[in-house]
Enzyme design. Structure first.
Site, PDB file in Angstrom:
ATOM      1  N   SER A  42       0.857  -1.244   0.091  1.00  0.00           N
ATOM      2  CA  SER A  42      -0.131  -0.011  -0.198  1.00  0.00           C
ATOM      3  C   SER A  42       0.441   1.170  -0.065  1.00  0.00           C
ATOM      4  O   SER A  42       1.854   1.079   0.837  1.00  0.00           O
ATOM      5  CB  SER A  42      -0.565  -0.063   1.437  1.00  0.00           C
ATOM      6  OG  SER A  42      -1.733   1.091   1.801  1.00  0.00           O
ATOM      7  N   ILE A  45       1.164   3.200   3.802  1.00  0.00           N
ATOM      8  CA  ILE A  45       2.592   2.536   4.583  1.00  0.00           C
ATOM      9  C   ILE A  45       3.801   2.705   3.749  1.00  0.00           C
ATOM     10  O   ILE A  45       3.998   2.346   3.079  1.00  0.00           O
ATOM     11  CB  ILE A  45       2.124   0.574   4.744  1.00  0.00           C
ATOM     12  CG1 ILE A  45       0.749   0.654   5.284  1.00  0.00           C
ATOM     13  CG2 ILE A  45       2.947   0.757   5.688  1.00  0.00           C
ATOM     14  CD1 ILE A  45       0.136  -0.398   5.307  1.00  0.00           C
ATOM     15  N   LYS A  81      31.188   0.441  -2.756  1.00  0.00           N
ATOM     16  CA  LYS A  81      31.335   0.498  -1.262  1.00  0.00           C
ATOM     17  C   LYS A  81      33.318   0.172  -1.511  1.00  0.00           C
ATOM     18  O   LYS A  81      32.633  -0.903  -1.169  1.00  0.00           O
ATOM     19  CB  LYS A  81      30.818   0.333  -0.340  1.00  0.00           C
ATOM     20  CG  LYS A  81      31.548   0.285   1.221  1.00  0.00           C
ATOM     21  CD  LYS A  81      29.260  -0.057   2.021  1.00  0.00           C
ATOM     22  CE  LYS A  81      29.639  -0.692   3.558  1.00  0.00           C
ATOM     23  NZ  LYS A  81      28.706  -1.241   3.668  1.00  0.00           N
ATOM     24  N   ILE A 349      20.190  -5.717   3.820  1.00  0.00           N
ATOM     25  CA  ILE A 349      20.200  -6.812   2.684  1.00  0.00           C
ATOM     26  C   ILE A 349      20.396  -8.011   2.386  1.00  0.00           C
ATOM     27  O   ILE A 349      19.718  -9.128   1.977  1.00  0.00           O
ATOM     28  CB  ILE A 349      20.030  -5.347   1.530  1.00  0.00           C
ATOM     29  CG1 ILE A 349      19.792  -4.303   2.054  1.00  0.00           C
ATOM     30  CG2 ILE A 349      20.354  -5.554   0.237  1.00  0.00           C
ATOM     31  CD1 ILE A 349      19.653  -2.671   1.243  1.00  0.00           C
TER      32      ILE A 349
END
Length: 501
Positions: A42, A45, A81, A349
């Site tokens: 949604s 949210i 990185k 992640i």
């Protein structure tokens, strides 16, 4: 003998990084089958979206999807990185770098650290970071992708990414929908379970629509709508070891070229991250509310930004730990719904990716084999425990004076971490156990960086003539400096390859 039929209807509850990574991977591996993948989210949210840094394993995930790395970097405004710069963690005024990749290369099957320790302990060698290509490249602000260098005395540059997690989710949404994933806009009201088996049969939206499925993936974040709320799965609380329970996050303007590393700066009741992207810096303060108020933490964060804040700071509350079971009945939790380990080493992640990889390897048939659930849960729990211990190491080995830090320095180490520390301090040895995520160079970087020392090294290092070892170590340093000198700057590389055209 016939193969059992795989599950055909997969319902992913929640979007964000976890939901769309899962959708993209499952859409890719089920291509050419009659599987149906639906994702419910949604717009009303929000997602947490604080995980903007990764570790090198994400390269493998993007390759599996067939994603062009330059396009990924451009679309997510990413930077490269090379590791994490730890400031004031051992004590104020100290810093060290945890680089990706290795330090030099071993000699005669004996790890590099022993040859370095032999000379370092005698005062005949510079510090560890001199032997890391990633560290020296980061300090110089340089970057380039490299081919393997089998004839060099050190490995090619290892790297990961820093990116906007919201843009990554959008990027993967388009990728997934192009492969046939159906996105359903809606808020979930409740779920319906089978009275006989307890399996989830469907979820009901506030609109009244019911979405039926065979396999449900809970990517609903901290709410854990299916695993905790519907199935009642218990949570294993690790706040006794990792007591930080709040974070405040805000983006800020960036001045100058983005650096190819993440920075973690110790504060009085936790630590502050800084992640440079192409268009801004991501910042946050992870802290323990027992030692500082939310207002004080916000003030500290805003007072230590590199540029003007963009937007209002966002507050997050969490408890470190994980679900007792990650795969229960026909539901699997991935992402924050499964557990939370603070993003000190950018593992959030990776844990999403790792869960997806295990799900693909153990993909259920319509029989939902119990052995697959057992293996998934056992391997995931072990992975969380090993990462937890690596994070604890950063806190436990400190000499800072604040009450927060003194309490953590006094904690009893979990058995696995205690063994690691004892082994290194007594012998100089570090062993990678049970396919744990962090390998020997990572443990060495943090142990040495946090001030843990050993007077010992491998006894067979004495077989080599001292001048040979000296020359070999100097060859590593000279070679690294030569390669770094030939690299373009990180900013130049991004401008050339990783900008939106």
């Amino acid at each position: 003998m016939t193969n059992p039929s795989p599950v055909k209807r997969v319902v992913i509850v929640g979007g964000g990084t976890a939901g769309w990574m899962t959708a993209a991977a499952l859409a890719k591996v089920t291509q050419g089958t009659d599987s149906k993948i639906q994702l419910i989210e949604s717009e009303s949210i929000g997602t947490v979206g604080v995980g903007e840094a990764s570790i090198p394993s994400l390269i493998t995930f993007n390759k599996m999807l067939g994603i062009d790395e330059n396009q990924f970097m451009a679309e997510t405004k990413g930077t490269f990185k090379l590791g994490i710069d730890f400031v004031d963690w051992g004590a104020e005024g100290e810093r060290y770098f945890h680089p990706f990749g290795t330090y030099g290369r071993g000699i005669d099957s004996i790890d590099f650290q022993h040859w370095w320790l032999q000379r370092y302990n005698q005062g005949n060698s510079p510090d560890l970071e001199e032997y890391s290509l990633a560290a020296q490249s980061a300090f110089a602000g340089k970057f380039t992708r490299m081919q393997p260098m089998p004839d060099a005395p050190f490995d090619a540059l290892a790297y990961a990414f820093q990116f906007d997690a919201g843009l990554y989710a959008e990027f993967l949404r388009k990728f997934s929908e192009d492969l046939g994933v159906e996105r359903i806009e809606g808020v979930i009201e409740d779920s319906q379970e089978s009275p006989e088996s307890g399996y989830i049969e469907s979820v009901r939206l506030t609109s009244g629509e019911r979405i039926h499925g065979d396999l449900f993936i809970d990517c609903s974040g901290f709410r854990s709508l299916l695993m905790r709320q519907a199935l009642g799965t218990k949570f294993v609380d690790w706040s006794n070891w990792l007591p930080c329970n709040r974070a405040v996050a805000v983006a800020c303007e960036r001045s100058g070229a983005p650096e190819p590393f993440t920075r973690s700066t110790a504060r009085s009741a936790g630590w502050q991250w800084r992640i440079p992207l192409q268009h801004r810096n991501g910042n946050g303060y992870v802290y323990c509310s027992d030692y500082i108020s939310d207002d004080e933490a916000t003030t500290t964060l805003l007072g230590n930004l590199d540029g003007a804040a963009e937007g209002n700071p966002r507050q997050l509350k969490f408890t470190t730990g994980h679900l007792e079971s990650f795969w229960e009945k026909n539901c699997i939790a991935i992402g924050l719904s499964a557990g939370f380990l603070e993003p000190l080493e950018s593992t959030s992640i990776h844990l999403i990716q790792s869960a997806i990889q295990k799900l693909i390897a153990l993909y259920p048939s319509q029989n939902f084999e119990e052995d697959k659930r057992r293996i998934f849960n056992e391997r995931t729990i072990l992975e969380y425990q090993r990462i937890r211990d690596f994070l604890i190491l950063h806190y436990r080995a400190n000499r800072r004076p604040e009450p927060f830090w003194r309490a953590l320095a006094a904690m009893e180490a979990p058995p696995h971490l205690a063994r690691k520390l004892t082994s290194y301090q007594q012998t100089g040895n570090i062993f990678r156990e049970d396919d744990e995520l962090f390998s020997v160079p990572s443990w060495l970087a943090v142990m040495h960086g946090q001030g843990i020392r050993t007077e010992s090294c491998h006894p067979l290092t004495s077989k080599m003539d001292a001048s040979f070892v000296k020359d070999r170590l100097q060859e590593v340093r000279d070679g690294i400096q030569y390669v770094v000198g030939a690299m373009p700057s990180h900013g130049e590389y991004l401008e050339r390859y990783c900008k939106v055209k």
